[in-house]
Scaffold this motif. Structure first.
Motif, PDB file in Angstrom:
ATOM      1  N   GLU A  34       0.912  -0.973   0.157  1.00 59.63           N
ATOM      2  CA  GLU A  34       0.008   0.074   0.189  1.00 59.63           C
ATOM      3  C   GLU A  34       1.009   1.317  -0.163  1.00 59.63           C
ATOM      4  N   LYS A  35       2.123   0.988   0.174  1.00 63.83           N
ATOM      5  CA  LYS A  35       3.048   2.205   0.247  1.00 63.83           C
ATOM      6  C   LYS A  35       4.104   2.322  -0.849  1.00 63.83           C
ATOM      7  N   TYR A  36       3.799   1.545  -1.971  1.00 68.24           N
ATOM      8  CA  TYR A  36       4.491   1.582  -2.969  1.00 68.24           C
ATOM      9  C   TYR A  36       4.336   2.747  -3.784  1.00 68.24           C
ATOM     10  N   THR A  37       5.281   3.384  -4.689  1.00 67.19           N
ATOM     11  CA  THR A  37       5.098   4.626  -5.449  1.00 67.19           C
ATOM     12  C   THR A  37       4.051   4.373  -6.278  1.00 67.19           C
ATOM     13  N   ASP A  38       3.862   3.380  -7.288  1.00 68.83           N
ATOM     14  CA  ASP A  38       2.850   3.336  -8.202  1.00 68.83           C
ATOM     15  C   ASP A  38       2.808   1.868  -8.834  1.00 68.83           C
ATOM     16  N   VAL A  39       1.697   1.341  -8.063  1.00 76.08           N
ATOM     17  CA  VAL A  39       0.999   0.029  -8.637  1.00 76.08           C
ATOM     18  C   VAL A  39      -0.198   0.503  -8.913  1.00 76.08           C
ATOM     19  N   GLU A  77      12.295 -10.228  -1.383  1.00 68.97           N
ATOM     20  CA  GLU A  77      11.244  -9.044  -0.402  1.00 68.97           C
ATOM     21  C   GLU A  77      11.222  -7.784  -1.319  1.00 68.97           C
ATOM     22  N   VAL A  78      10.172  -7.469  -1.815  1.00 70.27           N
ATOM     23  CA  VAL A  78      10.117  -6.284  -2.682  1.00 70.27           C
ATOM     24  C   VAL A  78       9.657  -5.288  -1.439  1.00 70.27           C
ATOM     25  N   THR A  79      10.182  -4.183  -1.687  1.00 73.07           N
ATOM     26  CA  THR A  79       9.830  -3.007  -0.822  1.00 73.07           C
ATOM     27  C   THR A  79       9.138  -1.677  -1.565  1.00 73.07           C
ATOM     28  N   ASN A  80       9.380  -1.847  -2.777  1.00 72.85           N
ATOM     29  CA  ASN A  80       8.856  -0.598  -3.445  1.00 72.85           C
ATOM     30  C   ASN A  80       8.824  -0.969  -4.997  1.00 72.85           C
ATOM     31  N   LEU A  81       7.614  -0.357  -5.574  1.00 78.78           N
ATOM     32  CA  LEU A  81       7.469  -0.611  -7.093  1.00 78.78           C
ATOM     33  C   LEU A  81       7.013   0.664  -7.717  1.00 78.78           C
ATOM     34  N   ASP A  82       7.563   1.170  -8.708  1.00 80.67           N
ATOM     35  CA  ASP A  82       6.861   2.248  -9.369  1.00 80.67           C
ATOM     36  C   ASP A  82       7.126   1.727 -10.830  1.00 80.67           C
ATOM     37  N   LEU A  83       5.838   1.564 -11.444  1.00 85.22           N
ATOM     38  CA  LEU A  83       5.799   1.257 -12.885  1.00 85.22           C
ATOM     39  C   LEU A  83       6.028   2.330 -13.812  1.00 85.22           C
ATOM     40  N   ARG A 104      10.892   1.704 -11.718  1.00 83.58           N
ATOM     41  CA  ARG A 104      11.853   1.568 -10.451  1.00 83.58           C
ATOM     42  C   ARG A 104      11.485   0.108  -9.654  1.00 83.58           C
ATOM     43  N   MET A 105      12.383  -0.421  -8.850  1.00 81.67           N
ATOM     44  CA  MET A 105      12.077  -1.266  -7.905  1.00 81.67           C
ATOM     45  C   MET A 105      12.800  -1.710  -7.128  1.00 81.67           C
ATOM     46  N   LYS A 106      12.682  -1.808  -5.636  1.00 79.21           N
ATOM     47  CA  LYS A 106      13.731  -1.868  -4.614  1.00 79.21           C
ATOM     48  C   LYS A 106      13.125  -3.207  -3.967  1.00 79.21           C
ATOM     49  N   PHE A 107      14.228  -4.028  -3.720  1.00 78.18           N
ATOM     50  CA  PHE A 107      13.944  -5.099  -3.088  1.00 78.18           C
ATOM     51  C   PHE A 107      15.330  -5.657  -2.532  1.00 78.18           C
ATOM     52  N   SER A 108      15.253  -6.846  -1.490  1.00 72.78           N
ATOM     53  CA  SER A 108      16.214  -7.466  -0.964  1.00 72.78           C
ATOM     54  C   SER A 108      16.022  -8.880  -1.690  1.00 72.78           C
ATOM     55  N   TYR A 109      17.306  -9.725  -1.878  1.00 75.13           N
ATOM     56  CA  TYR A 109      17.220 -11.122  -2.370  1.00 75.13           C
ATOM     57  C   TYR A 109      18.250 -11.813  -1.607  1.00 75.13           C
ATOM     58  N   GLU A 110      17.930 -13.142  -1.657  1.00 76.71           N
ATOM     59  CA  GLU A 110      18.652 -14.370  -1.177  1.00 76.71           C
ATOM     60  C   GLU A 110      18.891 -15.381  -1.906  1.00 76.71           C
ATOM     61  N   LEU A 111      19.963 -15.842  -2.413  1.00 76.65           N
ATOM     62  CA  LEU A 111      20.050 -17.066  -3.088  1.00 76.65           C
ATOM     63  C   LEU A 111      20.611 -18.345  -2.247  1.00 76.65           C
ATOM     64  N   LEU A 112      19.845 -19.387  -2.059  1.00 77.68           N
ATOM     65  CA  LEU A 112      20.123 -20.166  -0.829  1.00 77.68           C
ATOM     66  C   LEU A 112      20.433 -21.636  -1.734  1.00 77.68           C
ATOM     67  N   SER A 143       2.069  -6.984 -20.742  1.00 77.47           N
ATOM     68  CA  SER A 143       2.188  -6.227 -19.721  1.00 77.47           C
ATOM     69  C   SER A 143       3.342  -6.245 -18.873  1.00 77.47           C
ATOM     70  N   LEU A 144       3.657  -4.993 -18.247  1.00 80.26           N
ATOM     71  CA  LEU A 144       4.969  -4.892 -17.585  1.00 80.26           C
ATOM     72  C   LEU A 144       6.250  -5.157 -18.418  1.00 80.26           C
ATOM     73  N   SER A 145       6.150  -4.853 -19.715  1.00 81.43           N
ATOM     74  CA  SER A 145       7.319  -5.215 -20.715  1.00 81.43           C
ATOM     75  C   SER A 145       8.456  -4.253 -19.987  1.00 81.43           C
ATOM     76  N   TYR A 146       8.463  -3.057 -19.728  1.00 84.74           N
ATOM     77  CA  TYR A 146       9.667  -2.137 -19.327  1.00 84.74           C
ATOM     78  C   TYR A 146      10.139  -3.129 -18.099  1.00 84.74           C
ATOM     79  N   GLU A 147       9.187  -3.159 -16.980  1.00 81.26           N
ATOM     80  CA  GLU A 147       9.695  -3.766 -15.559  1.00 81.26           C
ATOM     81  C   GLU A 147      10.323  -5.202 -15.931  1.00 81.26           C
ATOM     82  N   LYS A 148       9.657  -5.813 -16.876  1.00 83.45           N
ATOM     83  CA  LYS A 148      10.442  -7.247 -17.026  1.00 83.45           C
ATOM     84  C   LYS A 148      12.034  -7.028 -17.517  1.00 83.45           C
TER      85      LYS A 148
END
Length: 165
Positions: A34-39, A77-83, A104-112, A143-148
């Motif tokens: 609900e706090k993401y910049t633009d979805v 863990e995605v913390t922000n998305l701006d389409l 834009r997209m902000k996230f953290s990741y782990e590869l285990l 859809s979401l071609s630029y983000e992909k």
């Protein structure tokens, strides 16, 4: 003829089962969406648009994970998305795509690994300011071609040494 169709269907099911097993697992957590910049949806129900967007991106992440060893697990863990683009709130809501409204997209990741040891971990802030100048036609009708495309570039650069395919 019926026997042939049954064998063909069985072979198809086995093929899909084998393909699904060969991919790394992917988990995605959408933190405080609900706090993401633009979805936001230009038209239609906003919550359903958000859910579709998340499912679409999760499917894309899983498709890319097929290139990683099957015993690995990739956790986001995605913390922000701006389409890409911005919503014009005139008489009719429309998403306007201009170079100043880059994805834009902000996230953290782990590869285990299979034993849950961390292979890679990082906090990432993606921003594709040149998204309109890329000559990629790969996702032009999706859809979401630029983000992909932005995510593909990051994934390839980040996991090039981990890819098996």
């Amino acid at each position: 003829m019926m026997k042939f169709i049954t064998c063909l269907l069985s072979l198809t099911v086995v093929t899909f089962s084998i393909t699904a097993v060969e991919a790394a697992q992917v988990e995605v957590k959408w933190t405080n969406p609900e706090k993401y910049t633009d979805v936001d949806s230009a038209q239609g129900h906003r919550q359903k648009f958000k859910e579709r967007t998340f499912k679409n991106l999760e499917a894309h992440f899983s498709k890319l994970a097929e290139k990683l060893p099957e015993q690995q697990k990739l956790i986001f863990e995605v913390t922000n998305l701006d389409l890409a683009g911005d919503i014009n709130y005139g008489i009719k809501r429309v998403r306007i795509i201009k170079d100043i409204f880059s994805p834009r997209m902000k996230f953290s990741y782990e590869l285990l690994n299979a034993d849950n040891t961390v292979v890679k971990r990082d906090d990432v802030s993606l921003h594709d300011m040149g998204f309109l100048t890329h000559s990629s036609l790969k996702y032009r009708n999706e859809s979401l071609s630029y983000e992909k495309k932005m995510f593909d570039d990051w994934f390839k650069k980040t996991f090039e040494n981990n890819m098996t395919k």
